[in-house]
Design a protein around this motif. Structure first.
Motif, PDB file in Angstrom:
ATOM      1  N   ASP A  52       0.547  -1.582  -0.029  1.00  0.00           N
ATOM      2  CA  ASP A  52       0.103  -0.149   0.217  1.00  0.00           C
ATOM      3  C   ASP A  52       1.063   1.448  -0.458  1.00  0.00           C
ATOM      4  O   ASP A  52       0.072   2.492   0.238  1.00  0.00           O
ATOM      5  CB  ASP A  52      -0.787   0.138   1.425  1.00  0.00           C
ATOM      6  N   LEU A  53       2.187   1.041   0.074  1.00  0.00           N
ATOM      7  CA  LEU A  53       3.054   2.581  -0.673  1.00  0.00           C
ATOM      8  C   LEU A  53       2.774   2.842  -1.969  1.00  0.00           C
ATOM      9  O   LEU A  53       3.971   2.627  -2.492  1.00  0.00           O
ATOM     10  CB  LEU A  53       4.300   2.143   0.303  1.00  0.00           C
ATOM     11  N   TYR A  54       2.242   3.981  -2.064  1.00  0.00           N
ATOM     12  CA  TYR A  54       1.476   4.073  -3.548  1.00  0.00           C
ATOM     13  C   TYR A  54       3.047   4.873  -4.035  1.00  0.00           C
ATOM     14  O   TYR A  54       3.117   6.105  -2.649  1.00  0.00           O
ATOM     15  CB  TYR A  54       0.197   5.086  -4.035  1.00  0.00           C
ATOM     16  N   VAL A  55       3.730   5.137  -4.537  1.00  0.00           N
ATOM     17  CA  VAL A  55       4.444   5.585  -5.127  1.00  0.00           C
ATOM     18  C   VAL A  55       5.073   7.223  -5.507  1.00  0.00           C
ATOM     19  O   VAL A  55       5.634   8.656  -5.094  1.00  0.00           O
ATOM     20  CB  VAL A  55       5.399   4.961  -5.973  1.00  0.00           C
ATOM     21  N   LEU A  56       3.458   7.171  -5.998  1.00  0.00           N
ATOM     22  CA  LEU A  56       2.684   8.854  -5.586  1.00  0.00           C
ATOM     23  C   LEU A  56       3.350   9.737  -4.709  1.00  0.00           C
ATOM     24  O   LEU A  56       3.688  10.593  -4.861  1.00  0.00           O
ATOM     25  CB  LEU A  56       1.276   8.372  -6.181  1.00  0.00           C
ATOM     26  N   ASP A  57       2.746   8.835  -3.812  1.00  0.00           N
ATOM     27  CA  ASP A  57       3.032   9.797  -2.173  1.00  0.00           C
ATOM     28  C   ASP A  57       4.936   8.951  -1.686  1.00  0.00           C
ATOM     29  O   ASP A  57       4.904  10.088   0.145  1.00  0.00           O
ATOM     30  CB  ASP A  57       2.008   8.959  -1.495  1.00  0.00           C
ATOM     31  N   PHE A  58       5.187   8.356  -2.327  1.00  0.00           N
ATOM     32  CA  PHE A  58       6.875   8.381  -1.487  1.00  0.00           C
ATOM     33  C   PHE A  58       7.736   9.785  -0.746  1.00  0.00           C
ATOM     34  O   PHE A  58       8.041   9.483   0.331  1.00  0.00           O
ATOM     35  CB  PHE A  58       7.862   8.386  -2.524  1.00  0.00           C
ATOM     36  N   PHE A  59       7.955  11.192  -0.793  1.00  0.00           N
ATOM     37  CA  PHE A  59       8.282  11.880  -0.375  1.00  0.00           C
ATOM     38  C   PHE A  59       7.089  12.618   0.642  1.00  0.00           C
ATOM     39  O   PHE A  59       7.367  12.853   1.536  1.00  0.00           O
ATOM     40  CB  PHE A  59       8.502  12.979  -1.377  1.00  0.00           C
ATOM     41  N   VAL A  60       5.823  12.786  -0.004  1.00  0.00           N
ATOM     42  CA  VAL A  60       4.981  13.522   0.294  1.00  0.00           C
ATOM     43  C   VAL A  60       4.559  12.424   2.071  1.00  0.00           C
ATOM     44  O   VAL A  60       4.792  13.163   3.121  1.00  0.00           O
ATOM     45  CB  VAL A  60       3.242  13.517   0.208  1.00  0.00           C
ATOM     46  N   ASP A  61       4.214  11.158   1.915  1.00  0.00           N
ATOM     47  CA  ASP A  61       4.259  10.605   3.271  1.00  0.00           C
ATOM     48  C   ASP A  61       5.563   9.545   4.029  1.00  0.00           C
ATOM     49  O   ASP A  61       6.118   9.022   4.590  1.00  0.00           O
ATOM     50  CB  ASP A  61       2.957   8.965   2.608  1.00  0.00           C
ATOM     51  N   GLY A  62       7.005  10.514   3.212  1.00  0.00           N
ATOM     52  CA  GLY A  62       8.138   9.661   3.504  1.00  0.00           C
ATOM     53  C   GLY A  62       8.435   8.104   3.726  1.00  0.00           C
ATOM     54  O   GLY A  62       8.621   7.478   4.700  1.00  0.00           O
ATOM     55  N   HIS A  63       8.435   7.045   2.512  1.00  0.00           N
ATOM     56  CA  HIS A  63       7.658   5.849   2.370  1.00  0.00           C
ATOM     57  C   HIS A  63       9.241   5.795   2.577  1.00  0.00           C
ATOM     58  O   HIS A  63       9.163   4.184   3.451  1.00  0.00           O
ATOM     59  CB  HIS A  63       7.591   5.680   0.644  1.00  0.00           C
ATOM     60  N   TRP A  64      10.721   5.804   2.567  1.00  0.00           N
ATOM     61  CA  TRP A  64      11.678   5.414   2.641  1.00  0.00           C
ATOM     62  C   TRP A  64      11.507   4.784   4.117  1.00  0.00           C
ATOM     63  O   TRP A  64      12.393   3.823   4.334  1.00  0.00           O
ATOM     64  CB  TRP A  64      13.084   5.935   1.581  1.00  0.00           C
ATOM     65  N   GLU A  65      11.058   5.377   5.428  1.00  0.00           N
ATOM     66  CA  GLU A  65      11.584   5.651   6.444  1.00  0.00           C
ATOM     67  C   GLU A  65      10.357   4.602   6.880  1.00  0.00           C
ATOM     68  O   GLU A  65      10.946   4.042   7.931  1.00  0.00           O
ATOM     69  CB  GLU A  65      11.100   6.802   7.360  1.00  0.00           C
TER      70      GLU A  65
END
Length: 443
Positions: A27-40
């Motif tokens: 569910d980690l939508y790539v579009l929101d990678f920077f908005v939601d801090g997916h890497w962390e």
């Protein structure tokens, strides 16, 4: 080999268990990678491992090539689970079933008509039509039923092969009347060409397909179709029916005794209705009794081609994959500019890998009618493009599990109703990523 209910149930249960453990990743939508801090959101051991790993290395690992990298045990376990539980994707339909046409006085046997069915058809579609027609012909013979209906028939390429080449009474059902008219014109063109090489008797006996218009929203509509006497019983074919159309065809097969068999290939899982009595997923009573939910985002990633993607990574050819980072960087700029612009429908830009971020964002924002925003933040984010590619790759590695659950749920639904059902990987997944054909039959 026909599937067994207990085997399918066990496979669905185990696959859903792994999916539930990794919903956070799917569910980690790539579009929101920077908005939601997916890497962390990745486990720290994964972050440390993949931070300095090239996309090429990751592509090799997921392709089963040995690596010198020390991988987290949780990641190794996930990769192995995907390999064991996913439906096999290597084509292996029994080629011995192929029907050879030796009659030279026919559309299928005359040497000068060998390419008759290839006109106006792209390579991918040629591949799919050829193999789908072979499967349908084989199942029709087994079912002792010489009629078939193709839903979403488009320009009628498949029904032409089934009718003129394989001598089946074929009907194409299409929602767009313009495509239906074009299909009829192509039928006449084919007959004109064939008449130059066949005898008058063979030309006169050609089985011309019929083309009908219908937008299918309920399987009850199919009972209203006015069909010729030659189609009192028939088979159903769906070559990549979108969203709920595939489940609708399966339900009609279950509920209508006149339908002797079905051959269907799934597509566009993200468009499935997943709630309500007439939902497209889950279908089987067994899956309905489990925690079987699949998010829109997980069903969307399951429609992408993992073989082609990994091949690009392995060949160190991933510059064009940076588009995910471009769009994610632009998303953060838009959200910071105005939160209401979250997931705004920006223009889709081709060849973005050859552009600067400023060029990309200028073109992408055209349809939103807002001034070009400050791109400095985006250019800074793009320094992390490898992280974006890595996250997308990790999600894509899970995609086969989601597709497996959707397809096995359909197989089990047919089995629960006492009918025969099997599933085969038939198409080349590099040409046609949704390459499994579900085959159901009445005895």
């Amino acid at each position: 080999m026909y599937a067994q209910k207990d085997t399918i149930k066990e496979a669905i249960f185990k696959t859903l268990k792994v999916i539930r453990m990794h919903d956070w990743l799917l569910d980690l939508y790539v579009l929101d990678f920077f908005v939601d801090g997916h890497w962390e959101k990745l486990p720290s051991s994964w972050q440390n491992c993949f931070e300095n790993m090239t996309p090429q290395d990751l592509g090799n690992i997921l392709s089963g090539i040995p690596t010198s990298h020390v991988l987290p045990l949780s990641f190794i376990s996930l990769v192995k689970s995907v390999q064991v539980l996913s439906l096999p994707r290597k084509p292996k339909f029994e080629r011995s079933r192929k029907v050879t046409i030796n009659d030279e006085d026919s559309c299928g046997g005359h040497p000068k008509l060998k390419n008759l069915f290839l006109k106006h058809v792209k390579l991918k579609k040629r591949h799919e039509i050829s193999l789908m027609a072979e499967v349908v012909r084989s199942v029709a013979l087994e079912s002792k039923c010489d009629a078939v209906m193709d839903f979403g028939s488009g320009l009628g390429h498949l029904v032409r092969v089934l009718a003129y080449k394989n001598n089946l009474h074929a009907a194409g059902i299409e929602c767009q009347s313009q495509l239906t008219e074009e299909a009829r014109k192509l039928d006449l063109q084919l007959e004109y060409t064939a008449s130059k090489h066949l005898s008058e008797n063979s030309t006169a006996s050609l089985l011309r397909p019929i083309h009908l218009n219908m937008t299918l929203t309920s399987n009850n509509q199919l009972h209203q179709l006015k069909l010729p006497d030659s189609m009192k019983t028939y088979g159903l074919v769906g070559l990549h029916p979108c969203g709920d159309l595939g489940p609708l065809l399966i339900k009609h097969f279950i509920n209508c005794k006149q339908v002797k068999y079905i051959c269907v290939v799934g597509c566009c899982f993200m468009k499935l209705t997943c709630e309500g009595k007439e939902c497209g997923y889950p279908l089987s009573e067994y899956a309905k009794g489990l925690d079987s939910k699949l998010s829109y985002v997980s069903r969307e990633i399951a429609c992408h081609a993992i073989e082609i993607y990994l091949e690009r990574l392995r060949k160190d050819n991933y510059d064009d994959l940076k588009v995910h980072a471009y769009r994610a960087a632009l998303e953060r700029i838009l959200v910071e500019h105005d939160p209401k612009l979250k997931h705004a429908p920006v223009r889709n830009i081709k060849h973005s890998n050859t552009m600067t971020f400023h060029q990309y964002s200028t073109l992408a924002l055209e349809r939103l009618n807002i001034p070009v925003v400050d791109v400095a933040r985006g250019e800074s984010d793009l320094l992390q493009w490898r992280r974006v590619v890595t996250l997308y790759t990790l999600r894509l590695a899970l995609a086969p599990l989601v597709e497996t659950v959707v397809l096995l749920d359909r197989v089990l639904y047919v089995l629960e109703h006492g009918l025969l059902c099997e599933i085969h990987p038939v198409f080349d997944p590099k040409l046609s990523p949704r390459n499994h054909i579900i085959v159901g039959r009445r005895t």
